[in-house]
Write an enzyme that holds these catalytic residues in place. Structure first.
Site, PDB file in Angstrom:
ATOM      1  N   HIS A  39       0.828  -1.207   0.000  1.00 57.22           N
ATOM      2  CA  HIS A  39       0.000   0.000   0.000  1.00 57.22           C
ATOM      3  C   HIS A  39       0.863   1.259   0.000  1.00 57.22           C
ATOM      4  CE1 HIS A  39      -4.020  -1.879   0.684  1.00 57.22           C
ATOM      5  NE2 HIS A  39      -3.198  -2.904   0.916  1.00 57.22           N
TER       6      HIS A  39
ATOM      7  N   GLU B 203       5.443  -3.699 -11.850  1.00 55.03           N
ATOM      8  CA  GLU B 203       6.890  -3.515 -12.046  1.00 55.03           C
ATOM      9  C   GLU B 203       7.389  -4.436 -13.164  1.00 55.03           C
ATOM     10  OE1 GLU B 203       8.411  -4.143  -8.063  1.00 55.03           O
ATOM     11  OE2 GLU B 203       7.243  -2.430  -7.348  1.00 55.03           O
TER      12      GLU B 203
ATOM     13  N   THR C 228      -4.888  -0.222  -4.771  1.00 54.86           N
ATOM     14  CA  THR C 228      -3.559  -0.817  -4.859  1.00 54.86           C
ATOM     15  C   THR C 228      -3.626  -2.210  -5.493  1.00 54.86           C
ATOM     16  OG1 THR C 228      -3.811  -1.666  -2.619  1.00 54.86           O
ATOM     17  CG2 THR C 228      -2.734   0.455  -2.840  1.00 54.86           C
TER      18      THR C 228
ATOM     19  N   VAL D  59      15.410  -6.263  -0.590  1.00 53.24           N
ATOM     20  CA  VAL D  59      16.201  -5.871  -1.760  1.00 53.24           C
ATOM     21  C   VAL D  59      15.470  -4.763  -2.519  1.00 53.24           C
ATOM     22  CG1 VAL D  59      17.225  -8.168  -2.033  1.00 53.24           C
ATOM     23  CG2 VAL D  59      15.047  -7.632  -3.164  1.00 53.24           C
TER      24      VAL D  59
ATOM     25  N   HIS E 169       4.401 -13.942  -6.473  1.00 50.21           N
ATOM     26  CA  HIS E 169       3.089 -14.161  -5.867  1.00 50.21           C
ATOM     27  C   HIS E 169       1.963 -13.330  -6.490  1.00 50.21           C
ATOM     28  CE1 HIS E 169       4.245 -10.361  -4.251  1.00 50.21           C
ATOM     29  NE2 HIS E 169       3.289 -10.300  -3.363  1.00 50.21           N
TER      30      HIS E 169
ATOM     31  N   GLN F 282      13.700  -4.396  -5.333  1.00 49.90           N
ATOM     32  CA  GLN F 282      13.108  -5.218  -6.387  1.00 49.90           C
ATOM     33  C   GLN F 282      13.011  -4.477  -7.715  1.00 49.90           C
ATOM     34  OE1 GLN F 282       9.809  -7.960  -5.488  1.00 49.90           O
ATOM     35  NE2 GLN F 282       8.638  -6.874  -7.052  1.00 49.90           N
TER      36      GLN F 282
ATOM     37  N   ASP G  31      -6.205   5.773   0.473  1.00 47.32           N
ATOM     38  CA  ASP G  31      -6.264   4.340   0.259  1.00 47.32           C
ATOM     39  C   ASP G  31      -7.714   3.873   0.279  1.00 47.32           C
ATOM     40  OD1 ASP G  31      -5.853   1.427   0.649  1.00 47.32           O
ATOM     41  OD2 ASP G  31      -3.800   2.039   1.121  1.00 47.32           O
TER      42      ASP G  31
ATOM     43  N   TRP H 104       0.112  -6.792  -6.601  1.00 48.95           N
ATOM     44  CA  TRP H 104      -0.127  -5.947  -7.770  1.00 48.95           C
ATOM     45  C   TRP H 104       1.042  -5.019  -8.112  1.00 48.95           C
ATOM     46  CZ3 TRP H 104      -2.691  -6.904 -11.760  1.00 48.95           C
ATOM     47  CH2 TRP H 104      -2.950  -5.919 -12.705  1.00 48.95           C
ATOM     48  N   ASN H 105       1.771  -4.557  -7.093  1.00 50.96           N
ATOM     49  CA  ASN H 105       2.931  -3.713  -7.398  1.00 50.96           C
ATOM     50  C   ASN H 105       3.970  -4.494  -8.184  1.00 50.96           C
ATOM     51  OD1 ASN H 105       2.352  -1.157  -5.852  1.00 50.96           O
ATOM     52  ND2 ASN H 105       2.099  -2.718  -4.268  1.00 50.96           N
TER      53      ASN H 105
ATOM     54  N   ASP I  76      -5.800 -10.821  -3.297  1.00 52.53           N
ATOM     55  CA  ASP I  76      -6.168 -10.495  -4.682  1.00 52.53           C
ATOM     56  C   ASP I  76      -5.348 -11.257  -5.722  1.00 52.53           C
ATOM     57  OD1 ASP I  76      -3.775  -9.287  -4.012  1.00 52.53           O
ATOM     58  OD2 ASP I  76      -4.238  -7.354  -4.933  1.00 52.53           O
TER      59      ASP I  76
HETATM   60 BR1  BUP Z   1       9.798  -8.641  -0.564  1.00 51.04          BR
HETATM   61  C1  BUP Z   1      10.300  -7.058  -1.356  1.00 51.04           C
HETATM   62  N1  BUP Z   1      11.988  -5.531  -1.944  1.00 51.04           N
HETATM   63  O1  BUP Z   1      12.547  -7.375  -0.822  1.00 51.04           O
HETATM   64  P1  BUP Z   1       3.399  -6.203  -3.805  1.00 51.04           P
HETATM   65  C2  BUP Z   1       9.375  -6.258  -1.946  1.00 51.04           C
HETATM   66  N2  BUP Z   1       9.757  -5.083  -2.525  1.00 51.04           N
HETATM   67  O2  BUP Z   1      11.453  -3.691  -3.089  1.00 51.04           O
HETATM   68  P2  BUP Z   1       3.082  -7.347  -1.134  1.00 51.04           P
HETATM   69  C3  BUP Z   1      11.074  -4.722  -2.542  1.00 51.04           C
HETATM   70  O3  BUP Z   1       7.618  -4.129  -2.244  1.00 51.04           O
HETATM   71  P3  BUP Z   1       0.531  -8.509  -0.798  1.00 51.04           P
HETATM   72  C4  BUP Z   1      11.665  -6.692  -1.336  1.00 51.04           C
HETATM   73  O4  BUP Z   1       9.031  -4.192  -5.470  1.00 51.04           O
HETATM   74  C5  BUP Z   1       6.828  -4.059  -4.445  1.00 51.04           C
HETATM   75  O5  BUP Z   1       6.877  -2.746  -4.897  1.00 51.04           O
HETATM   76  C6  BUP Z   1       8.212  -4.664  -4.434  1.00 51.04           C
HETATM   77  O6  BUP Z   1       4.261  -5.071  -3.122  1.00 51.04           O
HETATM   78  C7  BUP Z   1       8.737  -4.186  -3.105  1.00 51.04           C
HETATM   79  O7  BUP Z   1       3.211  -7.350  -2.748  1.00 51.04           O
HETATM   80  C8  BUP Z   1       6.423  -4.057  -2.988  1.00 51.04           C
HETATM   81  O8  BUP Z   1       4.121  -6.801  -4.932  1.00 51.04           O
HETATM   82  C9  BUP Z   1       5.551  -5.240  -2.628  1.00 51.04           C
HETATM   83  O9  BUP Z   1       2.099  -5.587  -4.135  1.00 51.04           O
HETATM   84  O10 BUP Z   1       2.109  -8.508  -0.861  1.00 51.04           O
HETATM   85  O11 BUP Z   1       2.500  -6.096  -0.681  1.00 51.04           O
HETATM   86  O12 BUP Z   1       4.353  -7.713  -0.578  1.00 51.04           O
HETATM   87  O13 BUP Z   1       0.088  -8.718  -2.212  1.00 51.04           O
HETATM   88  O14 BUP Z   1       0.254  -9.654   0.083  1.00 51.04           O
HETATM   89  O15 BUP Z   1       0.040  -7.231  -0.228  1.00 51.04           O
END
Ligand code: BUP
Length: 457
Positions: free
Chosen positions: A18, A361, A138, A336, A353, A338, A115, A356-357, A377
């Site tokens: 988020h 990306e 999100t 890291v 997984h 990402q 949000d 959505w982010n 989701d």
């Molecule tokens: Br882990 C990780 N580094 O090591 P999502 C994630 N990210 O930059 P969510 C890093 O966090 P759910 C790490 O690039 C993305 O922007 C990644 O958001 C960054 O999934 C963000 O992908 C993660 O929407 O899980 O929030 O971890 O779907 O369960 O909310």
């Protein structure tokens, strides 16, 4: 002048999934000459959130930061729940408390971008202030449509629990029952109840800003915006993929390592910030990766909240595996960057997984995905990315932990991910479309510019 510089308050809810799109949005608004006030809760669930907030504010000192105290939930009825769900609920029910904090800002606010998980309380505040509230979603437009329909779906418990086939939202492609997050079958579940109470306020929002783009989900977006579906919703405003911003310099070992790998040779494996796999599943994945013989970079999490993740890599993976694969792969139990990894030319595929982010990306860079949705989701998102041509998805793998996905299945799909030339070219095409949407004159840029323009007095 002030009149031509809108002042926008951004109000994210809990978790990196988020926070990230909000910080990207903030940086985009600054680049379009807006003033930005960021509202965050005094304490965050994960360490990553507070690190990102501090770093972002230190590199963007023009942003005004307001922290507000969220009264905690009664621990008695919440102990069994996911700490992120508890924070969603706590923030949602206290959202109205932002009123005294933002009512006398100078210059006064032109709008709030909040949000979706706090939409209900913030919409009321916005009415008092006489300004528009835009909800920020999100998730995918596909899953948003389910959220918007959730109050109707859960109002009749029998309706949902007796279903064995698809969820039909009039005007939209049916959603398989297997893609409905299991908590939605229980209207009293903390996650479900919080989403329902905010979904009912969506019609009060001026618009719904979405981290997606026209070509990625054309059917859902046009059905809603042309009023063929969910007619009570305000306009859906696709403004993605949200542009990444410069993160803290990365001192990790993985970038130098990636630099020495051939182009598109590395499988990047990550399940987001909140997914803890079982030890058995980690074992199968480990064997699958090794048997596939591809190079890999694997980010491993074993706890929902990063602060609790203290287990040793050696205990999780066995020393012999780490030794055998030390020239071939890297396993990390740390945060890291990402976005930088996905932008690296050595990365050829993304096992993920479907948060959505992450999907956006990967779309931005045209990186093919092997979708392995775990919860929330993510199955709906997987369907979207598969249809858009960004990746492959094996539906038989179920939700995270539903069944043990075996070594051979994993190996087979990873090989497919890395060798399928059609997939690679379709994913590249998605990348081109994504960059077109956010480039000069692109659909997403036009959409956000129109919103900003409308907020100038
Ligand atoms: Br882990 C990780 N580094 O090591 P999502 C994630 N990210 O930059 P969510 C890093 O966090 P759910 C790490 O690039 C993305 O922007 C990644 O958001 C960054 O999934 C963000 O992908 C993660 O929407 O899980 O929030 O971890 O779907 O369960 O909310």
């Amino acid at each position: 002048s002030e009149a031509s510089q809108p002042h926008i308050a951004l109000f994210p809810s809990a978790g990196m999934g988020h926070l990230t799109p909000f910080l990207r949005l903030a940086s985009m608004l600054l680049s379009h000459n807006c003033m930005v006030t960021l509202l965050t809760t005094k304490s965050t669930v994960s360490a990553a959130e507070s690190t990102y907030i501090s770093f972002f504010l230190s590199t963007n000192p023009e942003i005004k930061h307001i922290e507000f105290q969220v009264p905690p939930m009664q621990p008695s009825n919440t102990t069994a729940d996911d700490p992120f769900f508890i924070q969603f609920k706590a923030t949602s029910r206290s959202a109205h408390l932002i009123y005294p904090l933002i009512s006398s800002l100078s210059p006064p606010l032109s709008a709030i971008f909040s949000d979706l998980v706090v939409a209900s309380g913030v919409s009321k505040v916005a009415v008092y202030l006489g300004i528009p509230n835009y909800a920020v979603s999100t998730t995918s437009a596909k899953f948003l449509s389910l959220l918007a329909y959730l109050p109707i779906l859960t109002s009749d418990a029998a309706k949902l629990s007796n279903r064995s086939t698809d969820i039909e939202i009039p005007g939209l492609t049916p959603l398989p029952i297997s893609s409905i997050p299991p908590p939605f079958f229980n209207p009293d579940h903390l996650f479900t109840a919080t989403l329902v109470s905010n979904a009912i306020a969506l019609p009060d929002c001026k618009g719904i800003l979405m981290n997606t783009f026209d070509c990625f989900e054309p059917e859902t977006l046009s059905a809603i915006n042309n009023k063929r579906a969910l007619r009570n919703l305000p306009p859906i405003l696709p403004i993605g993929p949200l542009e990444t911003y410069e993160l803290k310099k990365d001192l990790g070992q993985y970038l130098p390592w990636l630099n020495s790998q051939p182009a598109e040779s590395v499988v990047f494996v990550s399940f987001g910030s909140r997914t803890a796999m079982t030890k058995d599943q980690i074992k199968e994945l480990r064997h699958g990766l090794e048997k596939s013989e591809y190079r890999f970079l694997w980010i491993l999490k074993t706890k929902t909240v990063d602060k609790d993740d203290t287990e040793d890599l050696e205990d999780l993976l066995s020393c012999s595996f780490l030794e055998r694969t030390k020239n071939k792969g890297m396993v990390l139990k740390e945060w890291v960057n990402q976005q930088d990894i996905l932008a690296h030319p050595a990365v050829g595929g993304f096992v993920n997984h479907c948060g959505w982010n992450s999907v956006m990306e990967a779309a931005q860079r045209g990186i093919p995905m092997l979708a392995w949705p775990q919860h929330g989701d993510q199955r709906a998102n997987a369907e979207v990315l598969e249809k858009a041509g960004l990746g492959i998805w094996d539906r038989t793998w179920g939700w995270g932990g539903q069944r043990l996905v075996k070594t051979d299945e994993i190996q087979k799909r990873i090989s497919e991910l890395m060798t399928d030339v059609k997939l690679k070219s379709r994913a590249k095409k998605v990348g081109e479309e994504a960059r077109k949407a956010t480039g000069n004159g692109g659909s997403s840029i036009k959409t956000i510019m129109e919103v900003i323009e409308s907020l100038k007095q």
